[in-house]
Design a protein around this motif. Sequence first.
Motif, PDB file in Angstrom:
ATOM      1  N   PRO A   1       0.816  -1.227   0.000  1.00  0.00           N
ATOM      2  CA  PRO A   1       0.000   0.000   0.000  1.00  0.00           C
ATOM      3  C   PRO A   1       0.843   1.267   0.000  1.00  0.00           C
ATOM      4  N   LEU A   2       1.996   1.222   0.680  1.00  0.00           N
ATOM      5  CA  LEU A   2       2.875   2.385   0.660  1.00  0.00           C
ATOM      6  C   LEU A   2       3.389   2.638  -0.760  1.00  0.00           C
ATOM      7  N   PHE A   3       3.738   1.567  -1.465  1.00  0.00           N
ATOM      8  CA  PHE A   3       4.172   1.677  -2.860  1.00  0.00           C
ATOM      9  C   PHE A   3       3.093   2.346  -3.706  1.00  0.00           C
ATOM     10  N   SER A   4       1.842   1.895  -3.538  1.00  0.00           N
ATOM     11  CA  SER A   4       0.741   2.438  -4.338  1.00  0.00           C
ATOM     12  C   SER A   4       0.487   3.911  -3.994  1.00  0.00           C
ATOM     13  N   LEU A   5       0.482   4.249  -2.704  1.00  0.00           N
ATOM     14  CA  LEU A   5       0.228   5.636  -2.304  1.00  0.00           C
ATOM     15  C   LEU A   5       1.310   6.569  -2.833  1.00  0.00           C
TER      16      LEU A   5
ATOM     17  N   VAL B   1      -8.697   2.782  -6.041  1.00  0.00           N
ATOM     18  CA  VAL B   1      -9.136   1.464  -6.514  1.00  0.00           C
ATOM     19  C   VAL B   1      -8.505   1.138  -7.859  1.00  0.00           C
ATOM     20  N   PHE B   2      -8.593   2.087  -8.812  1.00  0.00           N
ATOM     21  CA  PHE B   2      -8.101   1.838 -10.168  1.00  0.00           C
ATOM     22  C   PHE B   2      -6.581   1.681 -10.193  1.00  0.00           C
TER      23      PHE B   2
ATOM     24  N   VAL C   1      -0.423  -5.495  -9.057  1.00  0.00           N
ATOM     25  CA  VAL C   1       0.167  -6.381 -10.076  1.00  0.00           C
ATOM     26  C   VAL C   1       1.607  -5.977 -10.360  1.00  0.00           C
ATOM     27  N   SER C   2       1.839  -4.672 -10.486  1.00  0.00           N
ATOM     28  CA  SER C   2       3.200  -4.185 -10.759  1.00  0.00           C
ATOM     29  C   SER C   2       4.145  -4.536  -9.607  1.00  0.00           C
TER      30      SER C   2
ATOM     31  N   CYS D   1       8.684  -7.552  -7.505  1.00  0.00           N
ATOM     32  CA  CYS D   1       9.268  -8.401  -6.462  1.00  0.00           C
ATOM     33  C   CYS D   1       9.827  -9.695  -7.050  1.00  0.00           C
ATOM     34  N   LEU D   2       9.075 -10.298  -7.965  1.00  0.00           N
ATOM     35  CA  LEU D   2       9.550 -11.540  -8.581  1.00  0.00           C
ATOM     36  C   LEU D   2      10.805 -11.294  -9.417  1.00  0.00           C
ATOM     37  N   ILE D   3      10.803 -10.198 -10.200  1.00  0.00           N
ATOM     38  CA  ILE D   3      11.988  -9.878 -11.002  1.00  0.00           C
ATOM     39  C   ILE D   3      13.179  -9.592 -10.111  1.00  0.00           C
ATOM     40  N   SER D   4      12.927  -8.806  -9.059  1.00  0.00           N
ATOM     41  CA  SER D   4      14.013  -8.469  -8.143  1.00  0.00           C
ATOM     42  C   SER D   4      14.564  -9.713  -7.457  1.00  0.00           C
ATOM     43  N   ARG D   5      13.681 -10.618  -7.085  1.00  0.00           N
ATOM     44  CA  ARG D   5      14.125 -11.860  -6.458  1.00  0.00           C
ATOM     45  C   ARG D   5      15.042 -12.634  -7.400  1.00  0.00           C
TER      46      ARG D   5
END
Length: 356
Positions: free
Chosen positions: A84-88, A119-120, A127-128, A133-137
């Motif tokens: 949520p911090l990332f999104s905000l 919401v949007f 998703v981003s 996170c997966l790419i960074s991992r």
Amino acid sequence: MFLPARRWRLPYLALLTVVGLLLSASALEAYRLSGGTRPWEPFLWEFSSIAVIGLLVLAVHALVGRLAGRPWPQQLAAHAVALPLFSLLHIAGMFGIRLLVYGLAGVEYHPDALPTLLVFEGGKDAVSYLSFCLISRGVWMAQAANARAQELDRARRELAEARLARLADQVQPHFLFNTLNLISSVMYEDVARADRLLCDLAQLLRQTLAAQQRAEHSVADELALVQPFLALMQARFGPERLVVQIDADDAARACRLPALLLLAPVENAVKHDVARHRGRVTVAVSARREGDELVLTVRNQGEGPAPEPLPPDPDGGLGLRNLRERLQARYGTAARVDFGPEGRGMALHLVMPCGC
């Protein structure tokens, strides 16, 4: 703190720019079809998002790296706070840039209501965030694997250096003592011979110490180390018992090979045959170049009664096992080692790339 290494900054900025241009080009087409009249708007929308995302991704990458190795519950709890911090931050930064640019351009801008934006944009950000996170991992795992490979390579180099030092110790104390005793026994009867023996011993020790300081040298340098050793052995056993033959063409002498590669096989040829043989033994060392390969051969052929057989050792002893491992580590499958009986003696054939 989150900036990538200096060598990656320009490629990273270039990647963000390319992604921003591709997204802007796609948005521009939809913008024109919808009747838009300011072509710069799609570029502002996309690049404002890319710019903020580009900074946040670095923070996500650092977070994933810090969480690596921690228990999964701790990692999930950290990501539950970070998402949520990332999104905000994304929403605030992106629309902050847009409002600033629109204000400077004197154009009114009316974004959607905050609940709608949360919401949007929040759905897309989730998703981003997961993708990043997966790419960074994967990046962290690749870096860890590369670090392990470098550490393994360093350990292999240190092991090779240790083996090189051990091979240099083929000039063993008992050999040195035997040589000094030999010199002592002849110095009052044949001063010239004693002087030659001292010179050969000094040259051998000097060459051995010099070879310990470098990983490789030329075949000519290697033969310059082998020759005084064989000269001393010939003086010890006598020319009637030990015949020395060294044959190397100029092309082979210029090739490079691991330092002290031949000393152990030559020493083995003397120790395991001449010292045990009752008749005359010929120790022959040859080097020739065949295309891009260097071919080295160490042979010993005996005359007279054969010595008592040694216990079978398919590897040819510890010295030759070390030799095989050194060549394997240095050249891989490009090097070959053949050792076995030949005529009334043994022969060692080494084939390796001729590095000049």
